[in-house]
Scaffold this motif. Structure first.
Motif, PDB file in Angstrom:
ATOM      1  N   GLU A  59       0.846  -1.190   0.000  1.00 54.26           N
ATOM      2  CA  GLU A  59       0.000   0.000   0.000  1.00 54.26           C
ATOM      3  C   GLU A  59       0.881   1.239   0.000  1.00 54.26           C
ATOM      4  O   GLU A  59       1.109   1.849   1.039  1.00 54.26           O
ATOM      5  N   GLY A  60       1.365   1.602  -1.186  1.00 55.35           N
ATOM      6  CA  GLY A  60       2.254   2.767  -1.262  1.00 55.35           C
ATOM      7  C   GLY A  60       1.800   3.763  -2.297  1.00 55.35           C
ATOM      8  O   GLY A  60       2.517   4.692  -2.652  1.00 55.35           O
ATOM      9  N   ASN A  61       0.582   3.556  -2.759  1.00 52.70           N
ATOM     10  CA  ASN A  61       0.011   4.371  -3.832  1.00 52.70           C
ATOM     11  C   ASN A  61      -0.510   5.682  -3.224  1.00 52.70           C
ATOM     12  O   ASN A  61      -1.618   5.717  -2.689  1.00 52.70           O
ATOM     13  N   TYR A  62       0.324   6.719  -3.309  1.00 54.51           N
ATOM     14  CA  TYR A  62      -0.027   7.976  -2.633  1.00 54.51           C
ATOM     15  C   TYR A  62      -1.210   8.653  -3.319  1.00 54.51           C
ATOM     16  O   TYR A  62      -1.225   8.834  -4.528  1.00 54.51           O
ATOM     17  N   PHE A  63      -2.193   9.007  -2.508  1.00 51.11           N
ATOM     18  CA  PHE A  63      -3.406   9.644  -3.014  1.00 51.11           C
ATOM     19  C   PHE A  63      -3.718  10.879  -2.185  1.00 51.11           C
ATOM     20  O   PHE A  63      -3.533  10.881  -0.965  1.00 51.11           O
ATOM     21  N   CYS A  64      -4.172  11.939  -2.847  1.00 48.80           N
ATOM     22  CA  CYS A  64      -4.728  13.070  -2.118  1.00 48.80           C
ATOM     23  C   CYS A  64      -5.724  13.763  -3.028  1.00 48.80           C
ATOM     24  O   CYS A  64      -5.758  13.502  -4.232  1.00 48.80           O
ATOM     25  N   THR A  65      -6.524  14.631  -2.464  1.00 50.75           N
ATOM     26  CA  THR A  65      -7.532  15.329  -3.278  1.00 50.75           C
ATOM     27  C   THR A  65      -6.823  16.401  -4.115  1.00 50.75           C
ATOM     28  O   THR A  65      -5.713  16.832  -3.768  1.00 50.75           O
ATOM     29  N   PRO A  66      -7.448  16.852  -5.217  1.00 49.54           N
ATOM     30  CA  PRO A  66      -6.828  17.909  -6.034  1.00 49.54           C
ATOM     31  C   PRO A  66      -6.494  19.158  -5.222  1.00 49.54           C
ATOM     32  O   PRO A  66      -5.454  19.779  -5.425  1.00 49.54           O
ATOM     33  N   LYS A 119       7.827  21.409   7.452  1.00 51.99           N
ATOM     34  CA  LYS A 119       8.967  20.622   6.950  1.00 51.99           C
ATOM     35  C   LYS A 119       9.725  19.859   8.052  1.00 51.99           C
ATOM     36  O   LYS A 119      10.855  19.437   7.832  1.00 51.99           O
ATOM     37  N   ASN A 120       9.094  19.697   9.212  1.00 48.05           N
ATOM     38  CA  ASN A 120       9.763  18.918  10.255  1.00 48.05           C
ATOM     39  C   ASN A 120       9.268  17.475  10.298  1.00 48.05           C
ATOM     40  O   ASN A 120       9.866  16.626  10.942  1.00 48.05           O
ATOM     41  N   VAL A 121       8.175  17.186   9.580  1.00 47.12           N
ATOM     42  CA  VAL A 121       7.670  15.803   9.527  1.00 47.12           C
ATOM     43  C   VAL A 121       7.835  15.291   8.104  1.00 47.12           C
ATOM     44  O   VAL A 121       7.399  15.929   7.149  1.00 47.12           O
ATOM     45  N   LEU A 122       8.517  14.136   7.988  1.00 49.05           N
ATOM     46  CA  LEU A 122       8.747  13.522   6.671  1.00 49.05           C
ATOM     47  C   LEU A 122       8.145  12.121   6.648  1.00 49.05           C
ATOM     48  O   LEU A 122       8.351  11.337   7.580  1.00 49.05           O
ATOM     49  N   GLY A 123       7.398  11.816   5.602  1.00 47.30           N
ATOM     50  CA  GLY A 123       6.927  10.443   5.388  1.00 47.30           C
ATOM     51  C   GLY A 123       7.372   9.998   4.019  1.00 47.30           C
ATOM     52  O   GLY A 123       7.250  10.755   3.052  1.00 47.30           O
ATOM     53  N   MET A 124       7.968   8.801   3.925  1.00 50.88           N
ATOM     54  CA  MET A 124       8.344   8.303   2.595  1.00 50.88           C
ATOM     55  C   MET A 124       8.253   6.784   2.553  1.00 50.88           C
ATOM     56  O   MET A 124       8.483   6.107   3.553  1.00 50.88           O
ATOM     57  N   MET A 125       7.888   6.248   1.404  1.00 47.10           N
ATOM     58  CA  MET A 125       7.793   4.797   1.249  1.00 47.10           C
ATOM     59  C   MET A 125       9.173   4.136   1.161  1.00 47.10           C
ATOM     60  O   MET A 125       9.362   3.067   1.715  1.00 47.10           O
ATOM     61  N   PRO A 126      10.155   4.711   0.460  1.00 50.63           N
ATOM     62  CA  PRO A 126      11.462   4.049   0.355  1.00 50.63           C
ATOM     63  C   PRO A 126      12.199   3.946   1.692  1.00 50.63           C
ATOM     64  O   PRO A 126      12.015   4.777   2.583  1.00 50.63           O
ATOM     65  N   HIS A 127      13.039   2.911   1.776  1.00 57.80           N
ATOM     66  CA  HIS A 127      13.781   2.601   3.005  1.00 57.80           C
ATOM     67  C   HIS A 127      15.250   3.003   2.871  1.00 57.80           C
ATOM     68  O   HIS A 127      16.036   2.222   2.323  1.00 57.80           O
ATOM     69  N   PRO A 128      15.676   4.145   3.395  1.00 59.08           N
ATOM     70  CA  PRO A 128      17.106   4.471   3.352  1.00 59.08           C
ATOM     71  C   PRO A 128      17.932   3.534   4.226  1.00 59.08           C
ATOM     72  O   PRO A 128      19.106   3.282   3.942  1.00 59.08           O
ATOM     73  N   GLU A 129      17.305   2.985   5.279  1.00 57.31           N
ATOM     74  CA  GLU A 129      18.065   2.138   6.214  1.00 57.31           C
ATOM     75  C   GLU A 129      18.485   0.815   5.577  1.00 57.31           C
ATOM     76  O   GLU A 129      19.300   0.086   6.137  1.00 57.31           O
ATOM     77  N   ARG A 130      17.942   0.504   4.409  1.00 52.81           N
ATOM     78  CA  ARG A 130      18.359  -0.732   3.728  1.00 52.81           C
ATOM     79  C   ARG A 130      19.501  -0.480   2.754  1.00 52.81           C
ATOM     80  O   ARG A 130      19.895  -1.372   2.015  1.00 52.81           O
ATOM     81  N   MET A 131      19.987   0.752   2.710  1.00 56.45           N
ATOM     82  CA  MET A 131      21.050   1.103   1.752  1.00 56.45           C
ATOM     83  C   MET A 131      22.229   1.714   2.482  1.00 56.45           C
ATOM     84  O   MET A 131      22.664   2.819   2.167  1.00 56.45           O
ATOM     85  N   ILE A 132      22.722   0.985   3.497  1.00 57.12           N
ATOM     86  CA  ILE A 132      23.810   1.581   4.278  1.00 57.12           C
ATOM     87  C   ILE A 132      25.053   0.700   4.243  1.00 57.12           C
ATOM     88  O   ILE A 132      25.953   0.866   5.045  1.00 57.12           O
ATOM     89  N   ASP A 133      25.102  -0.248   3.348  1.00 51.82           N
ATOM     90  CA  ASP A 133      26.252  -1.146   3.296  1.00 51.82           C
ATOM     91  C   ASP A 133      26.535  -1.519   1.850  1.00 51.82           C
ATOM     92  O   ASP A 133      25.698  -2.120   1.189  1.00 51.82           O
ATOM     93  N   LYS A 134      27.730  -1.148   1.392  1.00 55.79           N
ATOM     94  CA  LYS A 134      28.092  -1.358  -0.009  1.00 55.79           C
ATOM     95  C   LYS A 134      28.041  -2.841  -0.377  1.00 55.79           C
ATOM     96  O   LYS A 134      27.647  -3.211  -1.479  1.00 55.79           O
ATOM     97  N   CYS A 135      28.439  -3.703   0.559  1.00 56.15           N
ATOM     98  CA  CYS A 135      28.487  -5.141   0.257  1.00 56.15           C
ATOM     99  C   CYS A 135      27.089  -5.724   0.123  1.00 56.15           C
ATOM    100  O   CYS A 135      26.855  -6.642  -0.655  1.00 56.15           O
ATOM    101  N   LEU A 136      26.150  -5.218   0.906  1.00 58.49           N
ATOM    102  CA  LEU A 136      24.817  -5.820   0.917  1.00 58.49           C
ATOM    103  C   LEU A 136      23.877  -5.205  -0.122  1.00 58.49           C
ATOM    104  O   LEU A 136      23.064  -5.890  -0.713  1.00 58.49           O
ATOM    105  N   SER A 137      23.960  -3.895  -0.311  1.00 54.98           N
ATOM    106  CA  SER A 137      22.930  -3.263  -1.128  1.00 54.98           C
ATOM    107  C   SER A 137      23.472  -2.054  -1.871  1.00 54.98           C
ATOM    108  O   SER A 137      23.790  -2.116  -3.056  1.00 54.98           O
TER     109      SER A 137
END
Lengths: 80, 227
Positions: free
Chosen positions: B142-149, B193-211
């Protein structure tokens, strides 16, 4: 007293599940089905005997939790 | 820098986030959803996962849990709150961020690397990152971002889009929209701009060998921005 609520997606909100169900029905031979929209149905037992008051409680529940008013509408459909 | 990661029943990226935050210098604490008080924090993170089994709507039950009132108060007082994946879903359910996250357009659970284009470099999360495109990982149903016009207009007028799904060269188009999100939106900010929501996971991209290492760029930059 038992009260029921139906939550449906708003008209402009994409409902891919409903779309797939509609296509499956067409594939099964129900050619006269143009659209299916999937929703949610709740039966709620509320400690209240006055139908008006019970409806008010369910309405508040719908607004605060059961429905997300950005994408969904709610309808209180029956009071027994 | 002090951070807190909230663990809900069903969270499953909370420890990954803990590892990532500590790796880049945060003094992180894990906070249970049933606690009422938030430890003193410079950053609060709502992690990915399937809080409360995604019952009712993704994030809806978690948004009503005990700790969330403190998180909401913290956000309203200007504190930094970041929601990743399920955390993003929780943030829209609290109303801290506008819109909603619907079932993916093509009804599939998507688990793959994606490229995102940074749009707003004036927020504490992405400012000072010199790359325009980052490679992150997504894993959601469920990552399909929706909002009203009306909401979309407000979001765009206030520069609240943080990142868009795009190609590796930064092109934003339907071909590189994995889940049907309006305008390829992958992450948004609140007005302040103090609250951020995002679907992508930066925490899964912290190791060159793994990802990959683009998550490292994000976290290094984040802690520097907070200092």
């Amino acid at each position: 007293m038992k009260v029921s609520a139906v939550i449906t997606l708003k008209k402009d909100v994409l409902d891919p599940q409903g779309k797939v169900i509609q296509q499956a029905l067409n594939g099964m031979g129900f050619k006269n089905i143009d659209e299916v929209r999937q929703g949610k149905y709740f039966e709620i037992d509320v400690q209240e005997n006055d139908p008006k008051k019970a409806n008010e409680i369910i309405e508040e529940i719908c607004k605060k939790l059961l429905a997300n008013l950005v994408i969904e509408n709610y309808k209180i459909i029956e009071t027994q | 820098m002090k951070s807190s990661v909230i663990t809900f029943p069903g969270s499953n990226c909370d420890r990954d986030m803990d590892v990532a935050l500590k790796k880049f210098g945060f003094n992180n604490k894990m906070v249970w959803h049933d606690d009422e008080e938030l430890p003193k924090s410079d950053l609060v993170v709502l992690p990915g996962g399937f809080s409360y089994g995604d019952y009712l709507r993704c994030g809806s039950m978690a948004s009503k849990s005990k700790i969330m009132q403190s998180v909401i108060n913290f956000a309203k007082s200007g504190g930094l709150v970041m929601g990743i994946c399920n955390g993003f879903q929780i943030l829209v359910e609290t109303g801290l961020l506008p819109g909603a996250l619907l079932r993916n357009k093509y009804l599939e659970f998507i688990c793959k690397n994606v490229f995102v284009k940074l749009d707003n470099n004036k927020n504490p999360y992405f400012k000072n990152i010199d790359k325009e495109v980052l490679e992150f990982h997504i894993a959601h149903n469920e990552g399909n971002y929706f909002c009203t016009p009306e909401q979309l207009k407000e979001i765009e007028d206030n520069n609240q889009v943080a990142i868009y799904y795009c190609s590796d060269s930064g092109q934003i188009n339907e071909k590189h929209n994995p889940n049907g999100s309006i305008k390829n939106i992958a992450g948004i900010l609140n007005k302040k701009k103090n609250v951020l929501g995002m679907m992508p996971h930066p925490e899964r991209m912290i190791d060159k060998c793994l990802s990959g290492e683009d998550g490292s760029i994000f976290f290094k930059n984040l802690i520097n921005n907070l200092k």
